[in-house]
Design a protein around this motif. Structure first.
Motif, short mmCIF file in Angstrom:
data_model
loop_
_atom_site.label_atom_id
_atom_site.label_comp_id
_atom_site.label_asym_id
_atom_site.label_seq_id
_atom_site.Cartn_x
_atom_site.Cartn_y
_atom_site.Cartn_z
N ARG A 277 60.59 -52.99 61.93
CA ARG A 277 60.80 -54.19 61.11
C ARG A 277 59.53 -55.02 61.04
NH1 ARG A 277 62.43 -59.05 63.17
NH2 ARG A 277 63.44 -58.10 65.00
N HIS A 278 58.88 -55.22 62.18
CA HIS A 278 57.66 -56.01 62.18
C HIS A 278 56.54 -55.34 61.38
CE1 HIS A 278 59.65 -58.32 65.38
NE2 HIS A 278 58.73 -59.24 65.17
N LYS A 279 56.43 -54.03 61.51
CA LYS A 279 55.41 -53.32 60.73
C LYS A 279 55.69 -53.44 59.23
CE LYS A 279 53.83 -49.30 61.99
NZ LYS A 279 53.75 -47.89 62.43
N ARG A 280 56.96 -53.35 58.85
CA ARG A 280 57.32 -53.45 57.43
C ARG A 280 56.96 -54.84 56.87
NH1 ARG A 280 62.38 -52.66 58.03
NH2 ARG A 280 63.20 -54.76 57.74
N LEU A 281 57.31 -55.87 57.61
CA LEU A 281 57.04 -57.22 57.14
C LEU A 281 55.55 -57.53 57.12
CD1 LEU A 281 59.94 -59.15 58.92
CD2 LEU A 281 59.89 -58.15 56.63
N HIS A 393 62.99 -49.45 52.42
CA HIS A 393 64.39 -49.25 52.76
C HIS A 393 64.95 -47.99 52.11
CE1 HIS A 393 65.21 -52.80 55.14
NE2 HIS A 393 64.60 -53.56 54.25
N ALA A 394 64.42 -47.65 50.94
CA ALA A 394 64.88 -46.45 50.25
C ALA A 394 64.43 -45.18 50.97
CB ALA A 394 64.36 -46.44 48.81
N ASP A 395 63.26 -45.25 51.59
CA ASP A 395 62.71 -44.09 52.30
C ASP A 395 62.05 -44.55 53.60
OD1 ASP A 395 61.66 -41.71 53.15
OD2 ASP A 395 60.71 -41.19 51.25
N PRO A 396 62.84 -44.85 54.64
CA PRO A 396 62.30 -45.39 55.89
C PRO A 396 61.27 -44.48 56.54
CG PRO A 396 64.68 -45.64 55.81
CD PRO A 396 64.31 -44.77 54.65
N LYS A 397 61.47 -43.15 56.45
CA LYS A 397 60.55 -42.22 57.10
C LYS A 397 59.16 -42.29 56.47
CE LYS A 397 63.98 -38.87 58.73
NZ LYS A 397 64.43 -37.46 58.68
N LYS A 398 59.12 -42.42 55.15
CA LYS A 398 57.85 -42.51 54.45
C LYS A 398 57.16 -43.81 54.82
CE LYS A 398 55.72 -42.49 49.84
NZ LYS A 398 55.97 -42.46 48.39
N ALA A 399 57.92 -44.89 54.87
CA ALA A 399 57.36 -46.20 55.22
C ALA A 399 56.79 -46.17 56.64
CB ALA A 399 58.42 -47.29 55.09
N ALA A 400 57.50 -45.52 57.56
CA ALA A 400 57.04 -45.43 58.95
C ALA A 400 55.74 -44.65 59.04
CB ALA A 400 58.11 -44.80 59.82
N ALA A 401 55.62 -43.59 58.23
CA ALA A 401 54.42 -42.75 58.24
C ALA A 401 53.21 -43.53 57.74
CB ALA A 401 54.63 -41.51 57.40
N GLU A 402 53.46 -44.41 56.77
CA GLU A 402 52.37 -45.21 56.22
C GLU A 402 51.91 -46.28 57.19
OE1 GLU A 402 53.96 -46.70 52.59
OE2 GLU A 402 53.75 -44.81 51.50
#
Length: 402
Positions: A277-281, A393-402
């Motif tokens: 969550r912190h990385k996303r924000l 949110h649509a693709d959490p795995k992709k967001a985590a990889a980035e």
């Protein structure tokens, strides 16, 4: 009534990088009668807190809880492990790296300061080089900040540990986690840290007034021969009393209840989810800044902070005036600027009990404030942040990889 004292409706946006807003659950945990801090009921709460905080630092060793802000835990880390005249290697990552160094000087230590431009975290190679130069092994400790709160630079602690080992140096490893603990992945045991310094008022979501030392066996051994004066911050008294659930003096009893609740909340969400969550924000904030055409004070893309973003304003624009205008008009508080960049940047904190909607509200206010202040920028930063969050949110795995 004067116009400038009129009530402002709605919530205040506290977007400083700590203290962070205290969640209702923790407020309710704090809102209780005071009980006997030498009684059996409090001993049970203390033991829960002491065991729980280990899971946040990711250690099986003791974590000491102080009734003090993070500055007190800085002092405790130094005074329990070092002796007058000891050399310590420290890094000028920003305002707080500089303040820790000043504290070391006042305590009679001899800091060797690796200077920087305040736009990068600590460099493992520079630390290794300094340790290799120390042929007589006179440097007794390496002190770095995991996350420099004043600039938004995240130092790779595991790489610093490797650098110390590569130099074959016996120095203790002391790390400040005050603005990263419970917001960014941190592993006291795995990363070979000897003393981790933490504070309660940021990722742990409590009010100010509580701080921590997570200690290794090596640090505990060093404390047995340390000659710096210590009393309130002495580890031995704390450890002895903690064994039975008490403290050698009156602790912040209600804060202990709040700490237990905060730790429970973090585990209910799941620490990995908290970090994601912190990385996303943080990434959404950086995307907004880039879209606006503004500059992140931190220049190293590999060391971006998940908890705070420092935003440089164009030449000729006063960041302090911008913050004052935003506070008066939109009821939002940003973090101040320091040192060689004082008045040139402001900081958005995105840590603690914060979600997508709160951040987008803060970014929307920021975009409006930039317009009102006449700061040159491009529109669309908030929309770009929204698009990123939606995709994450649509693709959490992709967001985590980035």
């Amino acid at each position: 009534m004067a116009q400038n004292s009129a009530r402002q409706a709605g919530r205040h946006f506290l977007q400083i990088p700590g203290p962070t807003p205290v969640p209702d659950r923790i407020l309710r945990a704090l809102d209780r009668p005071v009980i006997d801090h030498r009684g059996p009921e409090f001993a049970k709460v203390t033991k829960r807190a002491l065991e729980g905080i280990k899971t946040i630092f990711k250690t099986t060793n003791p974590v000491i809880i102080f009734t003090a802000t993070g500055t007190g835990a800085w002092e405790a880390a130094l005074t329990n492990t070092l002796s007058p005249g000891d050399r310590v290697l420290m890094v000028e990552t920003g305002q707080f790296g500089t303040l820790w160094k000043k504290m070391a000087e006042r305590m009679g230590l001899k800091p060797e300061f690796i200077t920087t431009d305040w736009r990068h975290g600590a460099d493992p190679k520079a630390i290794e080089a300094k340790l290799r130069e120390d042929k007589n092994k006179e440097i007794k400790a390496v002190c770095v900040l995991h996350n420099e709160t004043s600039t938004g630079a995240l130092t790779p602690i595991a790489e610093i540990r490797k650098a110390i080992d590569a130099a074959g140096h016996p120095a203790l490893f002391l790390v400040d986690t005050i603005s990263s603990l419970a917001s960014a992945d941190y592993r006291h045991d795995e990363w070979g840290v000897d003393v981790s310094v933490g504070g309660a008022q940021k990722g742990l979501m409590l009010p100010p007034g509580m701080s921590f030392n997570a200690i290794s066996d090596k640090a505990l051994k060093a404390s047995q021969t340390s000659k710096l004066p210590k009393s309130f911050f002495a580890w031995d008294d704390m450890l002895n009393m903690n064994k039975v659930g008490f403290f050698p003096y009156t602790p912040a009893t209600l804060m202990i209840h709040g700490l237990v609740e905060g730790i429970e909340m973090l585990h209910e969400e799941g620490l990995d989810n908290v970090f994601a969550r912190h990385k996303r924000l943080a990434e959404a904030t950086r995307i907004a800044v880039k879209t606006w055409g503004l500059e992140n004070l931190n220049k190293n893309a590999a060391q971006v902070s998940p908890t705070i973003t420092a935003i440089l304003l164009p030449e000729g624009h006063d960041a302090d005036k911008f913050r004052a205008l935003a506070l008066e008009t939109f009821n939002i508080s940003y973090g101040a600027s320091f040192g060689p960049y004082a008045g040139k940047y402001f900081r958005i904190g995105h840590l603690g009990d914060i979600n997508d909607g709160t951040l987008l509200g803060a970014l929307s206010i920021t975009e409006m404030a930039l317009s009102l202040a006449g700061v040159p920028h491009k529109k669309g930063g908030v929309q770009a942040a929204m698009d990123f969050i939606t995709a994450a949110h649509a693709d959490p795995k992709k967001a985590a990889a980035e």
